[in-house]
Design a protein around this motif. Structure first.
Motif, mmCIF file in Angstrom:
data_model
loop_
_atom_site.group_PDB
_atom_site.id
_atom_site.type_symbol
_atom_site.label_atom_id
_atom_site.label_comp_id
_atom_site.label_asym_id
_atom_site.label_seq_id
_atom_site.Cartn_x
_atom_site.Cartn_y
_atom_site.Cartn_z
ATOM 1 N N VAL A 197 7.979 2.130 6.334
ATOM 2 C CA VAL A 197 7.609 0.689 6.331
ATOM 3 C C VAL A 197 5.901 0.721 5.560
ATOM 4 O O VAL A 197 5.425 1.460 6.128
ATOM 5 N N LEU A 198 6.124 0.134 4.519
ATOM 6 C CA LEU A 198 5.172 -0.393 3.428
ATOM 7 C C LEU A 198 4.665 -1.534 3.756
ATOM 8 O O LEU A 198 4.785 -2.501 3.645
ATOM 9 N N ALA A 199 2.893 -1.834 4.414
ATOM 10 C CA ALA A 199 2.181 -2.827 4.160
ATOM 11 C C ALA A 199 1.978 -3.343 3.415
ATOM 12 O O ALA A 199 1.255 -2.776 2.378
ATOM 13 N N HIS A 200 1.251 -4.523 3.177
ATOM 14 C CA HIS A 200 0.828 -4.939 1.969
ATOM 15 C C HIS A 200 -1.057 -5.076 2.491
ATOM 16 O O HIS A 200 -1.410 -4.888 3.528
ATOM 17 N N GLY A 201 -1.287 -4.844 1.677
ATOM 18 C CA GLY A 201 -2.824 -4.332 1.378
ATOM 19 C C GLY A 201 -3.914 -4.926 0.686
ATOM 20 O O GLY A 201 -3.733 -6.878 0.809
ATOM 21 N N VAL A 202 -5.014 -5.158 0.560
ATOM 22 C CA VAL A 202 -6.574 -5.327 0.201
ATOM 23 C C VAL A 202 -6.382 -4.822 -0.941
ATOM 24 O O VAL A 202 -6.341 -4.039 -1.032
ATOM 25 N N HIS A 203 -6.545 -5.596 -2.082
ATOM 26 C CA HIS A 203 -7.997 -5.371 -4.074
ATOM 27 C C HIS A 203 -8.960 -4.623 -3.131
ATOM 28 O O HIS A 203 -10.010 -4.948 -2.375
ATOM 29 N N ALA A 261 -4.789 -0.532 2.683
ATOM 30 C CA ALA A 261 -5.207 -1.324 4.295
ATOM 31 C C ALA A 261 -6.089 -1.677 4.650
ATOM 32 O O ALA A 261 -7.439 -1.079 4.151
ATOM 33 N N PRO A 262 -5.965 -3.023 5.329
ATOM 34 C CA PRO A 262 -7.138 -2.910 5.194
ATOM 35 C C PRO A 262 -8.110 -2.215 6.582
ATOM 36 O O PRO A 262 -7.556 -1.568 6.924
ATOM 37 N N GLY A 263 -9.487 -1.997 5.823
ATOM 38 C CA GLY A 263 -10.147 -1.529 7.078
ATOM 39 C C GLY A 263 -11.339 -1.013 6.372
ATOM 40 O O GLY A 263 -12.390 -1.335 5.088
ATOM 41 N N ASP A 264 -12.426 0.501 7.008
ATOM 42 C CA ASP A 264 -13.103 0.973 6.257
ATOM 43 C C ASP A 264 -13.044 2.049 5.724
ATOM 44 O O ASP A 264 -12.943 3.458 6.041
ATOM 45 N N TYR A 265 -13.720 2.211 4.494
ATOM 46 C CA TYR A 265 -12.995 3.626 3.910
ATOM 47 C C TYR A 265 -14.784 3.797 2.771
ATOM 48 O O TYR A 265 -16.077 3.443 2.569
ATOM 49 N N VAL A 274 0.970 -1.168 -0.092
ATOM 50 C CA VAL A 274 0.002 -0.001 0.254
ATOM 51 C C VAL A 274 0.675 1.177 -0.230
ATOM 52 O O VAL A 274 1.907 1.623 0.699
ATOM 53 N N PRO A 275 0.957 2.148 -0.907
ATOM 54 C CA PRO A 275 1.346 3.627 -0.704
ATOM 55 C C PRO A 275 0.608 3.981 0.211
ATOM 56 O O PRO A 275 0.195 3.526 1.030
#
Length: 144
Positions: free
Chosen positions: A84-90, A137-141, A65-66
């Protein structure tokens, strides 16, 4: 000069991360040479004195994730350390007009539902079929 290293959330160095700078006062993009992390994740970017928003944009295949660092003040050489850049979800979908036709070349923006803060997304324009696809990142948007 802004220096540092980009790692993923497992501690692995990340190559080919593009650093984009925006003048935090004027809002203008700042052109920089050699603004991509190398094979060891290291970056060294020469910038004039100023206050910048710095975006770290990994290539899509990394699944990372940017991120955006807000209002970074540069008065002298500035070591940022490890970013640190985290792995994200599509996150993907289709944008349709009221008549059901595809909306082409529309920018899809994502905001954290709890705070309303816009998050950094790249490649966030709809294609000819109205489809969009980016990493978060995992979450609500909320999307706009």
């Amino acid at each position: 000069m802004i220096t540092g290293r980009v790692d993923d959330d497992f501690g692995n160095p990340v190559a080919s991360v593009d650093l984009d700078l925006v003048d935090a006062v004027a809002g203008d993009p700042v052109f920089t040479n050699h603004d991509t992390s190398d094979l060891s994740g290291t970056f060294n970017v020469v910038v004039p004195t100023g206050v910048y928003h710095i975006e770290f944009e990994p290539s899509l295949p990394t699944g990372l994730v940017p991120i955006r660092m807000e209002s970074v003040s540069v008065a002298a050489d500035l070591p940022l350390g490890v970013v640190v850049l985290a792995h994200g979800v599509h996150l993907s979908g289709d944008l349709r007009a009221p008549d059901g036709s595809a909306v082409q070349d529309a920018m899809v923006r994502a905001f954290e539902a709890a705070t309303g803060r816009e998050i950094v997304t790249i490649r966030n324009r709809t294609d000819a079929a109205g489809h969009f696809y980016f990493l978060v990142a995992p979450g609500d948007y909320d999307l706009r």
